[in-house]
Motif scaffolding. Structure first.
Motif, PDB file in Angstrom:
ATOM      1  N   ASN A   2       0.855  -1.106   0.110  1.00 42.36           N
ATOM      2  CA  ASN A   2      -0.046  -0.024   0.134  1.00 42.36           C
ATOM      3  C   ASN A   2       0.722   1.302   0.037  1.00 42.36           C
ATOM      4  O   ASN A   2       1.292   1.510   1.083  1.00 42.36           O
ATOM      5  CB  ASN A   2      -0.819  -0.064   1.122  1.00 42.36           C
ATOM      6  CG  ASN A   2      -1.979   1.004   1.222  1.00 42.36           C
ATOM      7  OD1 ASN A   2      -1.940   1.958   0.299  1.00 42.36           O
ATOM      8  ND2 ASN A   2      -2.816   1.020   2.226  1.00 42.36           N
ATOM      9  N   VAL A  59      -1.763  -1.117  -3.885  1.00 43.90           N
ATOM     10  CA  VAL A  59      -2.668  -0.107  -3.654  1.00 43.90           C
ATOM     11  C   VAL A  59      -2.057   1.190  -3.808  1.00 43.90           C
ATOM     12  O   VAL A  59      -1.125   1.630  -3.038  1.00 43.90           O
ATOM     13  CB  VAL A  59      -3.201  -0.368  -2.296  1.00 43.90           C
ATOM     14  CG1 VAL A  59      -4.510   0.851  -2.028  1.00 43.90           C
ATOM     15  CG2 VAL A  59      -3.773  -1.702  -2.083  1.00 43.90           C
ATOM     16  N   ASN A  61      -2.657   5.086  -3.693  1.00 47.31           N
ATOM     17  CA  ASN A  61      -3.744   6.169  -3.119  1.00 47.31           C
ATOM     18  C   ASN A  61      -4.992   5.485  -3.068  1.00 47.31           C
ATOM     19  O   ASN A  61      -6.111   6.226  -3.691  1.00 47.31           O
ATOM     20  CB  ASN A  61      -3.817   7.325  -4.074  1.00 47.31           C
ATOM     21  CG  ASN A  61      -2.374   7.933  -3.998  1.00 47.31           C
ATOM     22  OD1 ASN A  61      -1.684   8.193  -3.037  1.00 47.31           O
ATOM     23  ND2 ASN A  61      -1.522   8.391  -5.093  1.00 47.31           N
ATOM     24  N   GLY A  62      -5.456   4.359  -2.482  1.00 46.21           N
ATOM     25  CA  GLY A  62      -6.303   3.872  -2.366  1.00 46.21           C
ATOM     26  C   GLY A  62      -7.216   3.196  -3.386  1.00 46.21           C
ATOM     27  O   GLY A  62      -7.840   2.306  -3.342  1.00 46.21           O
ATOM     28  N   LEU A  63      -6.511   3.028  -4.510  1.00 46.19           N
ATOM     29  CA  LEU A  63      -7.038   2.234  -5.680  1.00 46.19           C
ATOM     30  C   LEU A  63      -6.084   0.880  -6.050  1.00 46.19           C
ATOM     31  O   LEU A  63      -4.940   0.968  -6.178  1.00 46.19           O
ATOM     32  CB  LEU A  63      -6.691   3.142  -7.141  1.00 46.19           C
ATOM     33  CG  LEU A  63      -7.028   2.495  -8.291  1.00 46.19           C
ATOM     34  CD1 LEU A  63      -8.294   2.477  -8.433  1.00 46.19           C
ATOM     35  CD2 LEU A  63      -6.418   3.496  -9.544  1.00 46.19           C
TER      36      LEU A  63
END
Length: 140
Positions: A2, A59, A61-63
């Motif tokens: 992440n 991941v 930035n949250g994607l």
């Protein structure tokens, strides 16, 4: 992993945390986060080519992003980014938006001194972002 995915416009390298993926990267230098596949024959522009792939789930930035690396004759030739949570009908748009956020590229093929980048569709009709470096003799 992440962590934001950074693409260096100067040399086309990809940085994830402190790990740098450049045209000089060798398979044995990958971190344990990567899954390395056995060598396999793939068709590239109508020719059978022996390749080896390595992949890692990320991941950015949250994607959620799947990064696949393609090696030919031990040399990294391409990076492919796909977005597992994108709706099939929106996949090409999601790829284009992501590439624009990384390179400022809005559409079509972007050529750089280090290689090329863009959005393409595979034989199954799925879209992906590609970065081809100068080791990729098929793209240059």
């Amino acid at each position: 992993m992440n962590s934001p995915i950074l693409i260096d416009l100067n040399d086309g390298s990809v940085e994830i945390e402190s790990f740098r993926i450049s045209s000089r990267l060798k398979l044995n230098e990958l971190t344990a986060a990567f899954t390395v596949q056995p060598e396999q024959q793939v068709i590239v522009l109508g020719k059978s080519v022996l390749c080896q792939f390595a992949s890692v789930q990320l991941v950015d930035n949250g994607l959620p992003v799947l990064l696949e690396l393609r090696f030919e004759r031990g040399a990294l030739v391409s990076c492919f980014f796909t977005f597992p949570n994108a709706e099939l009908s929106d996949e090409h748009h999601a790829c284009s938006q992501w590439l624009t956020s990384k390179l400022g590229q809005t559409s079509g093929l972007a050529c750089f001194p280090w290689g090329s980048a863009g959005v393409a569709m595979d034989r199954s009709g799925n879209s992906h972002v590609f970065l081809h470096n100068k080791n990729n003799c098929w793209a240059h």
